[in-house]
Design an enzyme around this catalytic site. Sequence first.
Site, mmCIF file in Angstrom:
data_model
loop_
_atom_site.group_PDB
_atom_site.id
_atom_site.type_symbol
_atom_site.label_atom_id
_atom_site.label_comp_id
_atom_site.label_asym_id
_atom_site.label_seq_id
_atom_site.Cartn_x
_atom_site.Cartn_y
_atom_site.Cartn_z
ATOM 1 N N VAL A 1 0.872 -1.179 0.000
ATOM 2 C CA VAL A 1 0.000 0.000 0.000
ATOM 3 C C VAL A 1 0.917 1.239 0.000
ATOM 4 O O VAL A 1 2.118 1.111 -0.096
ATOM 5 C CB VAL A 1 -0.936 0.031 1.230
ATOM 6 N N ALA B 1 -0.715 7.439 -1.914
ATOM 7 C CA ALA B 1 -0.934 8.889 -1.971
ATOM 8 C C ALA B 1 0.277 9.603 -1.372
ATOM 9 O O ALA B 1 0.838 9.147 -0.376
ATOM 10 C CB ALA B 1 -2.195 9.251 -1.187
ATOM 11 N N LYS C 1 -2.553 14.965 -7.684
ATOM 12 C CA LYS C 1 -3.275 15.134 -6.423
ATOM 13 C C LYS C 1 -3.140 16.584 -5.961
ATOM 14 O O LYS C 1 -2.020 17.077 -5.772
ATOM 15 C CB LYS C 1 -2.673 14.182 -5.381
ATOM 16 N N PRO D 1 -6.046 21.632 0.801
ATOM 17 C CA PRO D 1 -5.339 21.754 -0.474
ATOM 18 C C PRO D 1 -3.827 21.911 -0.278
ATOM 19 O O PRO D 1 -3.375 22.301 0.797
ATOM 20 C CB PRO D 1 -5.911 23.055 -1.045
ATOM 21 N N GLY E 1 9.040 20.474 10.218
ATOM 22 C CA GLY E 1 7.681 19.949 10.073
ATOM 23 C C GLY E 1 7.166 20.220 8.678
ATOM 24 O O GLY E 1 7.375 21.306 8.131
HETATM 25 C C1 LIG Z 1 -2.672 0.751 5.642
HETATM 26 C C2 LIG Z 1 -1.542 1.579 5.133
HETATM 27 C C3 LIG Z 1 -1.767 2.588 4.201
HETATM 28 C C4 LIG Z 1 -0.726 3.401 3.765
HETATM 29 N N1 LIG Z 1 -0.967 4.417 2.889
HETATM 30 C C5 LIG Z 1 0.024 5.292 2.597
HETATM 31 C C6 LIG Z 1 -0.192 6.417 1.759
HETATM 32 O O1 LIG Z 1 -1.273 6.613 1.209
HETATM 33 N N2 LIG Z 1 0.835 7.259 1.563
HETATM 34 C C7 LIG Z 1 2.063 7.074 2.115
HETATM 35 O O2 LIG Z 1 2.948 7.902 1.958
HETATM 36 N N3 LIG Z 1 2.307 5.971 2.829
HETATM 37 C C8 LIG Z 1 1.333 5.102 3.105
HETATM 38 N N4 LIG Z 1 1.596 4.004 3.862
HETATM 39 C C9 LIG Z 1 2.960 3.719 4.249
HETATM 40 C C10 LIG Z 1 3.691 3.096 3.071
HETATM 41 O O3 LIG Z 1 3.011 1.932 2.666
HETATM 42 C C11 LIG Z 1 5.123 2.768 3.444
HETATM 43 O O4 LIG Z 1 5.743 3.868 4.023
HETATM 44 C C12 LIG Z 1 5.918 2.396 2.222
HETATM 45 O O5 LIG Z 1 5.278 1.403 1.482
HETATM 46 C C13 LIG Z 1 7.291 1.928 2.599
HETATM 47 O O6 LIG Z 1 7.290 0.625 3.099
HETATM 48 P P1 LIG Z 1 8.688 -0.037 3.368
HETATM 49 O O7 LIG Z 1 9.473 -0.018 2.115
HETATM 50 O O8 LIG Z 1 9.279 0.589 4.575
HETATM 51 O O9 LIG Z 1 8.290 -1.518 3.783
HETATM 52 P P2 LIG Z 1 7.774 -2.764 2.901
HETATM 53 O O10 LIG Z 1 6.979 -2.345 1.734
HETATM 54 O O11 LIG Z 1 7.141 -3.695 3.867
HETATM 55 O O12 LIG Z 1 9.103 -3.424 2.347
HETATM 56 C C14 LIG Z 1 9.922 -4.228 3.146
HETATM 57 C C15 LIG Z 1 10.971 -4.889 2.279
HETATM 58 O O13 LIG Z 1 11.867 -5.615 3.106
HETATM 59 C C16 LIG Z 1 12.029 -6.904 2.578
HETATM 60 N N5 LIG Z 1 12.356 -7.815 3.669
HETATM 61 C C17 LIG Z 1 11.784 -7.892 4.885
HETATM 62 N N6 LIG Z 1 12.349 -8.885 5.593
HETATM 63 C C18 LIG Z 1 13.301 -9.417 4.823
HETATM 64 C C19 LIG Z 1 14.223 -10.474 4.983
HETATM 65 N N7 LIG Z 1 14.278 -11.212 6.091
HETATM 66 N N8 LIG Z 1 15.066 -10.750 3.958
HETATM 67 C C20 LIG Z 1 15.027 -10.035 2.805
HETATM 68 N N9 LIG Z 1 14.178 -9.032 2.603
HETATM 69 C C21 LIG Z 1 13.320 -8.736 3.591
HETATM 70 C C22 LIG Z 1 10.688 -7.220 1.922
HETATM 71 O O14 LIG Z 1 10.795 -8.251 0.987
HETATM 72 C C23 LIG Z 1 10.399 -5.878 1.277
HETATM 73 O O15 LIG Z 1 11.090 -5.775 0.057
HETATM 74 C C24 LIG Z 1 0.577 3.162 4.255
HETATM 75 C C25 LIG Z 1 0.814 2.109 5.141
HETATM 76 C C26 LIG Z 1 -0.220 1.331 5.590
HETATM 77 C C27 LIG Z 1 0.044 0.208 6.548
#
Ligand SMILES: Cc1cc2nc3c(=O)[nH]c(=O)nc-3n(C[C@H](O)[C@H](O)[C@H](O)COP(=O)(O)OP(=O)(O)OC[C@H]3O[C@@H](n4cnc5c(N)ncnc54)[C@H](O)[C@@H]3O)c2cc1C
Length: 509
Positions: free
Chosen positions: A47, A50, A78, A96, A434
């Site tokens: 996810v 936005a 957006k 906005p 901020g």
């Molecule tokens: C419900 C929800 C809605 C959201 N909506 C928004 C939004 O609209 N706008 C916004 O800015 N943000 C939003 N976010 C936050 C956003 O999804 C995250 O900030 C963004 O996707 C970054 O995630 P990440 O890369 O930190 O983690 P993840 O996407 O979880 O990636 C983790 C990575 O680590 C790897 N990994 C984990 N463990 C291991 C392992 N042991 N060995 C090898 N690889 C591993 C996985 O394979 C993956 O590639 C939302 C979050 C949630 C929960």
Amino acid sequence: MTSISKVCILGGGTAGWMSAAALSNKFNNLDLEITLIESDEIGTVGVGEATLPHIRYFNQTLGINEPEFMKSTEATFKLGIQFCDWGRRGDHYIHPFGEYGQPIDELDFHQFWLRLNQSGRAPRLSDYSYPVLAAEKGRFRIPDEDITRIGSNFGYAYQFDASLYARFLRNHSEQNGTKRIEGRVIDVELDGETGNVRSVTLESGARIEADLFVDCSGFRGLLIEQALETGYDDWSQWLPCNRAIAVPCESRGELLPYTRATARTAGWQWRIPLQHRTGNGHVYWNEFISDDEAAHQLMTSLEGPALAEPKQLFFKTGRRNKFWNRNVVAIGLSAGFLEPLESTSIHLIQEGITALVELFPTTEINPLDIAEYNTHMALNFERVRDFLLLHYVATQRDDSEMWRFFRSMELPQSLQEKIAAWSSRGYLLKYEFGVFLPPSWIAVMLGQNLLPEGYDPRVDRYADGELVREMERVRLETEAAVRNTPTQSEFLTRYGATSDSRPLSASLT
Ligand SMILES: Cc1cc2nc3c(=O)[nH]c(=O)nc-3n(C[C@H](O)[C@H](O)[C@H](O)COP(=O)(O)OP(=O)(O)OC[C@H]3O[C@@H](n4cnc5c(N)ncnc54)[C@H](O)[C@@H]3O)c2cc1C
């Protein structure tokens, strides 16, 4: 130039690939080896669609071509977020990316509006905002370069497919020399003397050593928490929503240039329009609603057929006690999480990357740099927390247990002060750090009926008739500028940003 010759990024979600793209771009003159490890089996959170306007600068510094990026990620423009049912049921307003009107003799425009409003003669404050009026009419264009014109005074962001954005940045990073390794990390080795992370070991047996690790492993915080036990500052007492259900569906109607956040009885629901589908999700507090009921509320309010099974996510609001600990910098969900009500997570990723680039170790990792990084990121998280909480407490709702809970909550000192300064005469305490500037606070406070008692007395030096005429001029100019703005669909086509997967006209009913 630097004793850091190897950087290992653990994780290939939005955080991992944004980090890889930026580091490989900024330091490609140094002899820096960047390796990114990701596990297809574990996957990403999937996810995060936005964004905030700052992401444009992130893309620009990478030299990314905007239409090409938009086509590749099914992105839409957006102009802000529409909040429905937050102040009272039936209310709606748009926060906005832009200011209301223009300052008059260096006095904030909203102060004039407050005076007019006291005498019951003011139209909506939104009627003086180009991005609000354009968003409401489904229109969009790039801001005017002539800064004297009303259509110049706004920013814009994107709504995109997060997995396509990660793929897009992966191409970019690999072209700049980032090495990608697919596989699951099963072990982390610490240096017995320094306590630093020395290496990670994959299921295949491969061992990857590095001088600096960027932990982008998501909620699990594999290095920052599981290996270094950094600790987590839990903010659930202020932002108690702890679960979400997300599901994409077929789009219906005009392609709107804004995200929608609708308040619910025990949380809120998002709607994010992309070119090829609409993203939806329900963020809720499981204390006051069951998972089944939360899913039911979401699934029965979709605008079109679901395109996948709903996905459930669990989280705890807060932040890591240290974002940078020893030789590990946590970026993304591993650093902390604040619910996506104002689309701030990707921005906080960007903030973390920018600070890391600025403080990137030249000779050795310096504790002063670590302290600076941690202070900077802690403040940024805290500011976002307060702004999100404002949405829950600047409300007249008391129709469910969740809304009543917020009524009796003791607010963080920083937010109490912000609201107190506003409540007397519409003054906004300025913050050093901020992401949300005064117009954002004004949008939410007035949008949710938190009217100050008075206004800045300096606006009283204007004669009544003069003030009414000047404000009407701004309103008419704003309206006219919006009339000359194309619909978002027209603009995307004209801009060469329409994705190949489906013509935009197909999204219109
Ligand atoms: C419900 C929800 C809605 C959201 N909506 C928004 C939004 O609209 N706008 C916004 O800015 N943000 C939003 N976010 C936050 C956003 O999804 C995250 O900030 C963004 O996707 C970054 O995630 P990440 O890369 O930190 O983690 P993840 O996407 O979880 O990636 C983790 C990575 O680590 C790897 N990994 C984990 N463990 C291991 C392992 N042991 N060995 C090898 N690889 C591993 C996985 O394979 C993956 O590639 C939302 C979050 C949630 C929960």
